[in-house]
Design a protein around this motif. Structure first.
Motif, PDB file in Angstrom:
ATOM      1  N   HIS A   8      -0.841  -1.879   6.721  1.00  0.00           N
ATOM      2  CA  HIS A   8      -2.217  -1.968   6.243  1.00  0.00           C
ATOM      3  C   HIS A   8      -2.236  -1.692   4.748  1.00  0.00           C
ATOM      4  CE1 HIS A   8      -6.580  -1.814   6.446  1.00  0.00           C
ATOM      5  NE2 HIS A   8      -6.520  -0.754   5.644  1.00  0.00           N
ATOM      6  N   ARG A   9      -2.811  -2.566   3.997  1.00  0.00           N
ATOM      7  CA  ARG A   9      -2.879  -2.431   2.550  1.00  0.00           C
ATOM      8  C   ARG A   9      -4.149  -1.678   2.172  1.00  0.00           C
ATOM      9  NH1 ARG A   9       2.307  -3.253   1.387  1.00  0.00           N
ATOM     10  NH2 ARG A   9       3.088  -5.151   2.407  1.00  0.00           N
ATOM     11  N   HIS A  10      -3.978  -0.520   1.541  1.00  0.00           N
ATOM     12  CA  HIS A  10      -5.118   0.309   1.182  1.00  0.00           C
ATOM     13  C   HIS A  10      -5.693  -0.106  -0.170  1.00  0.00           C
ATOM     14  CE1 HIS A  10      -4.348   3.021   4.520  1.00  0.00           C
ATOM     15  NE2 HIS A  10      -3.065   3.031   4.179  1.00  0.00           N
ATOM     16  N   ALA A  11      -6.989   0.055  -0.309  1.00  0.00           N
ATOM     17  CA  ALA A  11      -7.660  -0.329  -1.556  1.00  0.00           C
ATOM     18  C   ALA A  11      -7.299   0.617  -2.689  1.00  0.00           C
ATOM     19  CB  ALA A  11      -9.172  -0.353  -1.337  1.00  0.00           C
ATOM     20  N   LYS A  13      -4.740   2.774  -4.659  1.00  0.00           N
ATOM     21  CA  LYS A  13      -3.287   2.773  -4.845  1.00  0.00           C
ATOM     22  C   LYS A  13      -2.797   4.110  -5.398  1.00  0.00           C
ATOM     23  CE  LYS A  13      -3.350  -1.573  -3.711  1.00  0.00           C
ATOM     24  NZ  LYS A  13      -2.930  -1.983  -2.334  1.00  0.00           N
ATOM     25  N   ARG A  17      -4.638   7.339  -7.587  1.00  0.00           N
ATOM     26  CA  ARG A  17      -4.672   8.732  -7.141  1.00  0.00           C
ATOM     27  C   ARG A  17      -4.012   9.641  -8.179  1.00  0.00           C
ATOM     28  NH1 ARG A  17      -6.355   8.668  -1.871  1.00  0.00           N
ATOM     29  NH2 ARG A  17      -6.044   6.710  -0.722  1.00  0.00           N
TER      30      ARG A  17
END
Length: 207
Positions: A8-11, A13, A17
């Motif tokens: 799953h590609r998270h918005a 990155k 963070r």
């Protein structure tokens, strides 16, 4: 590939963070003999970073074996799996933008290098706590050397068990003759010089 498993590609990155926390995430990997001062030093660095306003988290070898790795013993195979799992957890913490401190004997170079390999370049900082064996035996904070020398513990690292000394660690520290805070300052200064944390001055700690 793992069947029927999809990333799953998270918005948000890792870079975002890290920028939010104003630091470069990394793994400080403390390796050395039992009694060398790994956990004490890692704890001092963690406290130092906390007081500087940095975002860090400390994983200690014994603590992890109470939970995540409680199914593992101390055979060479289980030690390797212990470090593999910690490496994967460390990678997640780095992805979260944290400075991750890991205090593990981790006697085998191939296991430490495996952790290095799952991280991006510059994110794995090997800290060899190079306190001499005789000093470690004298300290013996957990009474493990005494048990091993009596024959109650076998394959004990540094005695009848192998410890592969790091060849090119980023940092080498001998904890004899210096306080934990003095040793911690060396590591924090390394992070400053690499611009992984901002230069926010020094802190006063009663160690």
């Amino acid at each position: 590939m793992i069947p029927n498993c999809f990333r799953h590609r998270h918005a948000i990155k890792k870079v975002g963070r890290a920028e939010q926390k104003n630091q470069s995430p990394c793994v400080l990997w403390f390796t050395g003999l039992s009694g060398s001062g790994k956990s004490t030093l890692a704890g001092a660095v963690d406290e130092y970073l906390f007081d500087l306003g940095c975002h860090s988290y400390l994983m200690d070898g014994d603590n992890v074996r109470y939970g995540l790795n409680r199914d593992l013993a101390l055979s060479d195979e289980d030690r390797a799996e212990n470090i593999r799992r910690i490496g994967e957890v460390s990678k997640l913490f780095v992805d979260a933008g944290l400075i991750t401190l890991c205090a593990f004997i981790s006697p085998f170079a191939k296991d430490r290098n495996r952790v290095r390999s799952v991280l991006d370049s510059g994110e794995f900082i090997e800290v060899h706590v190079s306190t001499p064996l005789e000093e470690c035996k004298q300290r013996d904070p957990k009474g493990l050397y005494k048990k091993a020398l009596k024959g109650d513990i076998h394959n004990f690292t540094g005695l009848d068990g192998v410890y592969e000394v790091p060849v090119r660690p980023e940092i080498t520290i001998d904890t004899t003759g210096s306080t934990p805070f003095e040793c911690a300052e060396v590591i924090v200064e390394y992070l400053r010089n690499k611009r992984m944390i901002p230069d926010m001055g020094n802190v006063s700690m009663g160690m």
